[in-house]
Design a protein around this motif. Structure first.
Motif, PDB file in Angstrom:
ATOM      1  N   THR A 168      20.567  13.556  -4.902  1.00 38.54           N
ATOM      2  CA  THR A 168      19.713  14.593  -4.323  1.00 38.54           C
ATOM      3  C   THR A 168      18.226  14.373  -4.574  1.00 38.54           C
ATOM      4  O   THR A 168      17.415  15.242  -4.256  1.00 38.54           O
ATOM      5  N   THR A 169      17.825  13.225  -5.137  1.00 40.82           N
ATOM      6  CA  THR A 169      16.418  12.973  -5.425  1.00 40.82           C
ATOM      7  C   THR A 169      16.011  11.569  -4.996  1.00 40.82           C
ATOM      8  O   THR A 169      16.835  10.660  -4.902  1.00 40.82           O
ATOM      9  N   ALA A 170      14.713  11.400  -4.752  1.00 35.00           N
ATOM     10  CA  ALA A 170      14.144  10.089  -4.442  1.00 35.00           C
ATOM     11  C   ALA A 170      12.800   9.970  -5.139  1.00 35.00           C
ATOM     12  O   ALA A 170      12.018  10.927  -5.175  1.00 35.00           O
ATOM     13  N   HIS A 171      12.532   8.807  -5.715  1.00 31.21           N
ATOM     14  CA  HIS A 171      11.277   8.531  -6.421  1.00 31.21           C
ATOM     15  C   HIS A 171      10.370   7.751  -5.476  1.00 31.21           C
ATOM     16  O   HIS A 171      10.704   6.639  -5.055  1.00 31.21           O
ATOM     17  N   VAL A 172       9.213   8.327  -5.123  1.00 31.19           N
ATOM     18  CA  VAL A 172       8.284   7.729  -4.162  1.00 31.19           C
ATOM     19  C   VAL A 172       7.017   7.315  -4.907  1.00 31.19           C
ATOM     20  O   VAL A 172       6.420   8.116  -5.634  1.00 31.19           O
ATOM     21  N   MET A 173       6.588   6.064  -4.730  1.00 33.79           N
ATOM     22  CA  MET A 173       5.381   5.536  -5.371  1.00 33.79           C
ATOM     23  C   MET A 173       4.515   4.842  -4.329  1.00 33.79           C
ATOM     24  O   MET A 173       5.015   4.333  -3.327  1.00 33.79           O
ATOM     25  N   TRP A 174       3.188   4.790  -4.568  1.00 34.57           N
ATOM     26  CA  TRP A 174       2.276   4.124  -3.652  1.00 34.57           C
ATOM     27  C   TRP A 174       1.013   3.709  -4.397  1.00 34.57           C
ATOM     28  O   TRP A 174       0.767   4.151  -5.513  1.00 34.57           O
ATOM     29  N   ASN A 175       0.220   2.852  -3.757  1.00 33.31           N
ATOM     30  CA  ASN A 175      -1.052   2.426  -4.328  1.00 33.31           C
ATOM     31  C   ASN A 175      -2.167   3.353  -3.869  1.00 33.31           C
ATOM     32  O   ASN A 175      -2.075   4.000  -2.825  1.00 33.31           O
ATOM     33  N   GLN A 176      -3.254   3.377  -4.631  1.00 32.73           N
ATOM     34  CA  GLN A 176      -4.371   4.268  -4.350  1.00 32.73           C
ATOM     35  C   GLN A 176      -5.040   3.929  -3.024  1.00 32.73           C
ATOM     36  O   GLN A 176      -5.290   2.760  -2.715  1.00 32.73           O
ATOM     37  N   ALA A 177      -5.329   4.952  -2.212  1.00 35.17           N
ATOM     38  CA  ALA A 177      -6.101   4.779  -0.983  1.00 35.17           C
ATOM     39  C   ALA A 177      -7.595   4.809  -1.312  1.00 35.17           C
ATOM     40  O   ALA A 177      -7.994   5.184  -2.422  1.00 35.17           O
ATOM     41  N   THR A 178      -8.447   4.432  -0.369  1.00 40.34           N
ATOM     42  CA  THR A 178      -9.893   4.444  -0.580  1.00 40.34           C
ATOM     43  C   THR A 178     -10.563   5.374   0.420  1.00 40.34           C
ATOM     44  O   THR A 178     -10.045   5.615   1.512  1.00 40.34           O
ATOM     45  N   ASP A 179     -11.726   5.906   0.026  1.00 36.50           N
ATOM     46  CA  ASP A 179     -12.473   6.819   0.888  1.00 36.50           C
ATOM     47  C   ASP A 179     -13.940   6.766   0.478  1.00 36.50           C
ATOM     48  O   ASP A 179     -14.262   6.528  -0.698  1.00 36.50           O
ATOM     49  N   ASP A 180     -14.850   6.986   1.438  1.00 35.95           N
ATOM     50  CA  ASP A 180     -16.271   6.876   1.129  1.00 35.95           C
ATOM     51  C   ASP A 180     -16.751   7.958   0.163  1.00 35.95           C
ATOM     52  O   ASP A 180     -17.748   7.781  -0.545  1.00 35.95           O
TER      53      ASP A 180
END
Length: 324
Positions: A49-61
């Motif tokens: 019943t669960t999922a572990h979601v990971m990602w890298n940092q996005a960039t913004d001005d």
């Protein structure tokens, strides 16, 4: 009625005042530039019943202030910009789910969606209230200044272990499939002491007691990423049907999971991304790609792997080959 130039200027000034606009894009100009799409998405089913979601940092001005996690077209989680992972709960057992992530800035600009990944939750274990046993004999090794390798003995569970959760201190930082016995933790700081533990999770969300603590201190100084680079990298050219190809062979880095994606660097530029479909090779990987029809052309080639936590590993050794 035709407006005079003076009347037109007065109307424009009045409109600008009412809308609080700024001449020449001054300090009060509104930020309309959205953040980039988050990269390096990884998704791991933690239980039925669960999922572990990971990602890298996005960039913004002006800086990313938050991330929106989507299951299909529905936003299911909203986290601050300082977080790059989340556990999505309330899923159904034995079901396919597709996840993606979008970044937000302080002005509310929402960036494009990153890569979509699909995960299948395991089947539920009926009336299971017994947690897995504690992962045994945890151990670790420092891999340079920014990575460590952790391993452990399998936990036992009446219905089977669905995943292993990796903790840095009291914070969960990673999750791997229940069939794995090791993992590579990257993104660490040089010359820093860390404490790691491992927990086993079954399909019914029962968590084992934490393993014994593994204490490791990363090496000081800069890291060339050698520990995360593909090993035994080889390259050679061949001719087929009037054209030349470069054949590559390498040993995938040991990451605690199969490495499915690589980036190939040719003559100082990123040439292409290689993604293995189905089951990615673990012991020996091979790939071939077209480089042209002219003999006597010299090329330099190397590659790197995308690690299970979504970051890029170190580059392999660079090889030089000549067509013909």
């Amino acid at each position: 009625m035709r407006r005079t130039p003076h009347l037109s200027a007065l109307l424009a000034l009045t409109a600008c005042t009412l809308t609080a606009c700024s001449w020449g894009g001054g300090q009060d100009a509104k930020d309309v530039q959205p953040p980039t799409a988050p990269r390096g998405l990884t998704v791991q089913a933690g239980s039925a019943t669960t999922a572990h979601v990971m990602w890298n940092q996005a960039t913004d001005d002006t800086g990313v202030t938050g991330y929106d996690v989507y299951r299909g077209a529905t936003r299911v989680e909203r986290v601050p910009g300082s977080k790059h992972m989340v556990d999505v709960v309330g899923l159904k057992p034995a079901t396919d789910y597709t996840f993606t992530v979008r970044a937000r800035d302080a002005e509310g600009n929402v960036g494009p969606a990153g890569k979509k990944l699909t995960v299948t939750t395991p089947a539920a274990a009926a009336a299971d209230h017994e947690p897995p046993s504690r992962p045994g004999s945890p151990r670790g090794a420092v891999e340079g200044s920014r990575a460590v390798r952790l391993s452990w003995n399998a936990s036992k569970d009446a219905k089977g272990v669905a995943s292993y959760e990796i903790y840095q201190g009291t914070s969960k930082i990673h999750s791997v499939d229940g069939g794995e016995r090791e993992t590579l933790v990257t993104g660490l700081r040089p010359g820093t002491a860390y404490r790691f533990t491992v927990k086993a999770l079954d399909a019914a969300d029962n968590a084992s007691p934490a393993s014994r603590v593994v204490r490791l201190t990363t090496a000081p100084g800069r890291d060339d990423g050698r520990a995360t680079a593909p090993a035994d990298f080889r390259a050679k050219t061949r001719k087929a049907d009037g054209a030349y190809y470069i054949d590559l062979a390498w040993t995938p880095p040991r990451t605690g999971g199969a490495v499915a994606e690589y980036q190939i660097h040719l003559d100082g530029k990123n040439a292409t991304s290689l993604v293995f479909g189905g089951t990615a090779p673990r012991d020996k990987a091979r790939h071939s790609f077209y480089v042209g029809k002219e003999p006597g052309d010299t090329h330099r080639v190397k590659l790197r792997a995308k690690l299970p936590d979504g970051t890029w590993g170190g580059w392999s050794a660079e090889r030089q080959v000549t067509t013909g």
